[in-house]
Design a protein around this motif. Structure first.
Motif, PDB file in Angstrom:
ATOM      1  N   UNK A 191       0.774  -1.236   0.000  1.00 56.01           N
ATOM      2  CA  UNK A 191       0.000   0.000   0.000  1.00 56.01           C
ATOM      3  C   UNK A 191       0.801   1.278   0.000  1.00 56.01           C
ATOM      4  N   UNK A 192       2.096   1.205  -0.319  1.00 48.66           N
ATOM      5  CA  UNK A 192       2.939   2.402  -0.335  1.00 48.66           C
ATOM      6  C   UNK A 192       3.163   2.874  -1.765  1.00 48.66           C
ATOM      7  N   UNK A 193       3.381   4.162  -1.916  1.00 47.85           N
ATOM      8  CA  UNK A 193       3.670   4.749  -3.217  1.00 47.85           C
ATOM      9  C   UNK A 193       5.187   4.794  -3.409  1.00 47.85           C
ATOM     10  N   UNK A 194       5.702   4.262  -4.535  1.00 42.92           N
ATOM     11  CA  UNK A 194       7.148   4.333  -4.775  1.00 42.92           C
ATOM     12  C   UNK A 194       7.590   5.742  -5.172  1.00 42.92           C
ATOM     13  N   UNK A 199       4.637   0.141   9.262  1.00 44.93           N
ATOM     14  CA  UNK A 199       3.420  -0.324   8.601  1.00 44.93           C
ATOM     15  C   UNK A 199       2.400  -0.895   9.564  1.00 44.93           C
ATOM     16  N   UNK A 200       2.862  -1.655  10.533  1.00 46.23           N
ATOM     17  CA  UNK A 200       1.979  -2.307  11.495  1.00 46.23           C
ATOM     18  C   UNK A 200       2.811  -2.643  12.720  1.00 46.23           C
ATOM     19  N   UNK A 221      11.411  -0.488   4.088  1.00 40.55           N
ATOM     20  CA  UNK A 221      12.088   0.519   3.285  1.00 40.55           C
ATOM     21  C   UNK A 221      11.612   0.299   1.854  1.00 40.55           C
ATOM     22  N   UNK A 222      10.841   1.229   1.300  1.00 47.29           N
ATOM     23  CA  UNK A 222      10.262   1.037  -0.029  1.00 47.29           C
ATOM     24  C   UNK A 222      11.318   1.092  -1.135  1.00 47.29           C
ATOM     25  N   UNK A 259      -2.943  -6.198  -5.318  1.00 49.22           N
ATOM     26  CA  UNK A 259      -3.678  -5.157  -6.045  1.00 49.22           C
ATOM     27  C   UNK A 259      -4.492  -4.285  -5.101  1.00 49.22           C
ATOM     28  N   UNK A 260      -4.702  -4.758  -3.880  1.00 47.33           N
ATOM     29  CA  UNK A 260      -5.404  -3.977  -2.853  1.00 47.33           C
ATOM     30  C   UNK A 260      -4.424  -3.312  -1.883  1.00 47.33           C
TER      31      UNK A 260
END
Length: 257
Positions: free
Chosen positions: A49-52, A75-76, A82-83, A224-225
């Motif tokens: 769920x992170x944006x690169x 994240x939790x 680390x993206x 995808x979610x």
């Protein structure tokens, strides 16, 4: 902090699915876990769920312009990441020019591993034999190799094992070990899947995880979610098998102390 590379030079074998869900499973079991997305395609990043975004990855850290801690995203409970970003692709060329081109990732993580507060770190590697993948192997204490239950499984496995031995020799990383081979995308309805599992177990009886990851629509849908299987379908078969894998993994590594 123990570091594990999740690696296979072939794509589509469940590598990112395993890195994401094994990390989350261990976090659920109370082990503080860091997942590093080292693939410029950033599939593990988007899967959680992170944006690169530009500047979010290890890219600046590898250049010596940032610290590992500054790139960590919580994240939790017990799970951080680390993206990745597309700029990581450029680091393939830049790192190759350095005298420590095989050990750059190991060096930046070595400075962090004693103070980061994490029990485990998993590196999701690119599906190709390049500088980033070889750096991840050189930085790792162990390698987890997911392989799809298909005809060419043993051929691909032999190549990654050869690469591991080459990295051990080139970097004097004597502690690097094959932590385990994970059979993925198993289809119980086909004789081929069963035969591949039998063949791999015959050649590598001590290395293959007993846990087998089946083909699962839910596992395929979860990224995808922007969720791990534990957030997307916590009571489904995918969550159950990755929880089982995490427990088997812990039994292996904690027996060795």
């Amino acid at each position: 902090m123990r570091i594990y590379a999740v690696a296979n030079q072939k794509g589509g074998v469940g590598k990112t699915t395993t890195a994401v869900n094994l990390s989350h499973a261990l976090a659920n079991l109370g082990r503080r876990t860091l997942l590093i997305d080292l693939d410029p395609q950033a599939n593990a990043t988007s899967a959680l769920g992170l944006e690169p975004k530009e500047g979010c990855s290890l890219y600046e850290v590898l250049q010596g312009r940032a610290t590992v801690s500054s790139k960590i995203v919580e994240l939790a409970e017990n799970l951080a990441m680390i993206p990745a970003e597309i700029d990581l692709a450029g680091s393939e060329v830049e790192i190759a020019r350095l005298p420590n081109h095989l050990t750059r990732v190991r060096e930046v993580l070595h400075q962090f591993r004693e103070v980061g507060g994490f029990r485990f770190c998993f590196i999701d590697c690119p599906p190709s034999v390049g500088i980033l993948m070889t750096n991840a192997l050189a930085a790792a204490d162990g390698v987890i190799v997911p392989i799809q239950c298909e005809y060419f499984a043993l051929e691909g496995l032999s190549k990654i094992l050869q690469l591991i031995e080459q990295i051990r020799a080139a970097t004097e990383q004597d502690s690097l070990r094959l932590e385990g081979i994970l059979m993925t995308m198993f289809d119980a309805r086909t004789r081929l899947s069963q035969q591949v599992v039998e063949d791999v177990n015959r050649y590598f009886p001590q290395q293959v995880f007993k846990t087998i990851i089946p083909r699962s629509i839910r596992l395929a849908e979860a990224p995808s979610h922007g969720k791990s299987i534990f957030s997307y379908d916590p009571n489904g078969v995918g969550a159950r098998v990755y929880d089982q894998l995490a427990r088997e993994f812990l039994e292996r590594v904690e027996q060795r102390g």
